[in-house]
Scaffold this motif. Structure first.
Motif, PDB file in Angstrom:
ATOM      1  N   ARG A  52     -79.987  68.048 -44.160  1.00  0.00           N
ATOM      2  CA  ARG A  52     -79.924  67.875 -42.704  1.00  0.00           C
ATOM      3  C   ARG A  52     -79.503  69.205 -42.075  1.00  0.00           C
ATOM      4  N   ARG A  84     -85.222  60.971 -31.751  1.00  0.00           N
ATOM      5  CA  ARG A  84     -86.000  60.452 -32.886  1.00  0.00           C
ATOM      6  C   ARG A  84     -87.390  60.009 -32.446  1.00  0.00           C
ATOM      7  N   TRP A  92     -87.345  64.632 -37.992  1.00  0.00           N
ATOM      8  CA  TRP A  92     -86.239  63.671 -37.950  1.00  0.00           C
ATOM      9  C   TRP A  92     -85.442  63.666 -39.253  1.00  0.00           C
ATOM     10  N   ASP A  93     -86.111  63.894 -40.349  1.00  0.00           N
ATOM     11  CA  ASP A  93     -85.432  63.917 -41.649  1.00  0.00           C
ATOM     12  C   ASP A  93     -84.412  65.054 -41.738  1.00  0.00           C
ATOM     13  N   GLN A  94     -84.512  66.047 -40.834  1.00  0.00           N
ATOM     14  CA  GLN A  94     -83.604  67.196 -40.870  1.00  0.00           C
ATOM     15  C   GLN A  94     -82.426  67.051 -39.899  1.00  0.00           C
ATOM     16  N   VAL A  95     -82.395  65.963 -39.138  1.00  0.00           N
ATOM     17  CA  VAL A  95     -81.423  65.808 -38.054  1.00  0.00           C
ATOM     18  C   VAL A  95     -80.266  64.903 -38.466  1.00  0.00           C
ATOM     19  N   HIS A  96     -79.044  65.308 -38.075  1.00  0.00           N
ATOM     20  CA  HIS A  96     -77.865  64.466 -38.306  1.00  0.00           C
ATOM     21  C   HIS A  96     -76.867  64.673 -37.168  1.00  0.00           C
ATOM     22  N   LEU A 104     -79.694  53.965 -36.476  1.00  0.00           N
ATOM     23  CA  LEU A 104     -79.293  55.358 -36.666  1.00  0.00           C
ATOM     24  C   LEU A 104     -78.297  55.557 -37.801  1.00  0.00           C
ATOM     25  N   GLU A 113     -78.150  55.950 -40.943  1.00  0.00           N
ATOM     26  CA  GLU A 113     -78.328  56.984 -41.971  1.00  0.00           C
ATOM     27  C   GLU A 113     -78.303  58.393 -41.393  1.00  0.00           C
ATOM     28  N   HIS A 114     -78.293  58.503 -40.066  1.00  0.00           N
ATOM     29  CA  HIS A 114     -78.313  59.819 -39.426  1.00  0.00           C
ATOM     30  C   HIS A 114     -77.050  60.083 -38.604  1.00  0.00           C
TER      31      HIS A 114
END
Length: 357
Positions: free
Chosen positions: A165, A192, A200-204, A234, A236-237
């Protein structure tokens, strides 16, 4: 030697408490003898600088100081009028506050000198206390002790931020409803829906908040935020962090892409200044203190308090690879120029000396 006593009701880990601690340290550096008197102090829930001083646990007010045998000079630093921080949902509460509000104005006017933490607060002060409108209030911006942030922190963020992330958004505020932390989660959901699944997989998002189990609202609102994150899909993020350490805060600021600062009409707000000094841009609501600390489109973005406005600004960091670096350096330069501890110390010390002449 000039003797200075700070009176503060609860020496926890909020912005006002950070200001008191920094002011005390600043005056000690100028040779003043300093004490902090407070009505509550918990060594497990405090800033690290307060672990060594002897802190008398008392409560006091300006009239007591005025009536003392040897009259004390009083410098009143207005963080925000107390009556504006109190909710009045019931008729009984409104009636109860009438004499207290009047007493606040009366006793505040007894101070020998009044300073405020921003131009915004200066305006609110005059509106809230019409009988004190003729009193001059100097603006004394809160500052940073740069040494606290000029450290190489090797804090392990494993468990807080999943691997991969690389776009990390950070919210730092107490778990209180007035801080509008729901906005950060709603903006994340809006982001998202506007980007690709690969992005989106890179965002936290890390929601780091001051948390005190004695305060019902902290406990309740923490639960509300977790429920909202789950309902928005949300979980998981988002990482929720309560009552983090100073080292964790610095590590998070140094590692984050951007800070989300969600309160509206915040009297000043030290978090945007801390973020900018660590070269972390800020997305803040376009009202209150951030109008004076954050330079729009230079050190961050000033936005309407809507998920769409915040998410649009957040998306800029996904599409412009050099934005964080440019805004980050501009933010650090701005803090050094306007909010240094040296400037704060000089101004505060002048106020103290003027009262002792």
């Amino acid at each position: 030697m000039v003797q200075v006593v700070f009176l503060h009701p609860d020496l926890g880990i909020g912005g006002a408490e950070r200001l008191v601690v920094d002011a005390a340290v600043a005056l000690m550096s100028r040779g003043c003898s300093v004490q902090i008197w407070t009505a509550h102090y918990d060594p497990q829930h405090c800033f690290s600088e307060t672990l060594s001083p002897d802190l008398p646990v008392v409560s006091a007010c300006i009239p007591v100081l005025r009536l003392a045998r040897h009259r004390k000079k009083v410098l009143f630093y207005c963080h925000f009028p107390d009556q504006l921080l109190t909710q009045r949902r019931s008729l009984l509460k409104r009636l109860y506050r009438v004499p207290i509000d009047h007493l606040e104005e009366l006793t505040t006017g007894m101070a020998d000198r009044i300073v405020v933490n921003s131009k915004f607060t200066a305006g609110v002060f005059k509106q809230t206390f019409p009988n004190l409108a003729e009193i001059h209030t100097d603006v004394l911006y809160p500052s940073l002790n740069f040494a606290s942030f000029d450290v190489e922190v090797e804090e392990d963020l494993t468990g807080l931020v999943p691997e991969g992330r690389r776009v990390l958004f950070l919210s730092i505020n107490r778990y209180e409803r007035k801080k509008n932390l729901l906005l950060a989660l709603q903006a994340l959901a809006a982001l998202r829906d506007s980007i690709s699944s690969r992005q989106w997989d890179q965002v936290h998002l890390v929601m780091a908040g001051g948390y005190d189990e004695r305060v019902d609202e902290n406990v309740q609102h923490y639960g509300e935020l977790r429920s909202l994150a789950a309902s928005l899909g949300l979980e998981e993020h988002v990482t929720f962090l309560r009552s983090f350490s100073d080292r964790q805060k610095v590590a998070l600021l140094q590692s984050s892409t951007c800070v989300l600062y969600t309160p509206s009409n915040e009297h000043f707000g030290i978090v945007p200044v801390e973020a900018m000094y660590t070269r972390c841009p800020v997305i803040a609501v376009s009202s209150g203190g951030p109008l004076e600390s954050v330079a729009h489109e230079e050190t961050g973005f000033l936005c309407d308090p809507t998920p769409e406005s915040f998410s649009e600004a957040m998306g800029r960091f996904l599409t412009d690879a050099g934005l964080k670096q440019r805004m980050g350096q501009a933010g650090r330069d701005r803090v050094i120029d306007r909010f240094s501890l040296q400037a704060f110390t000089d101004q505060l010390h002048r106020h103290i000396l003027s009262l002792t002449d």
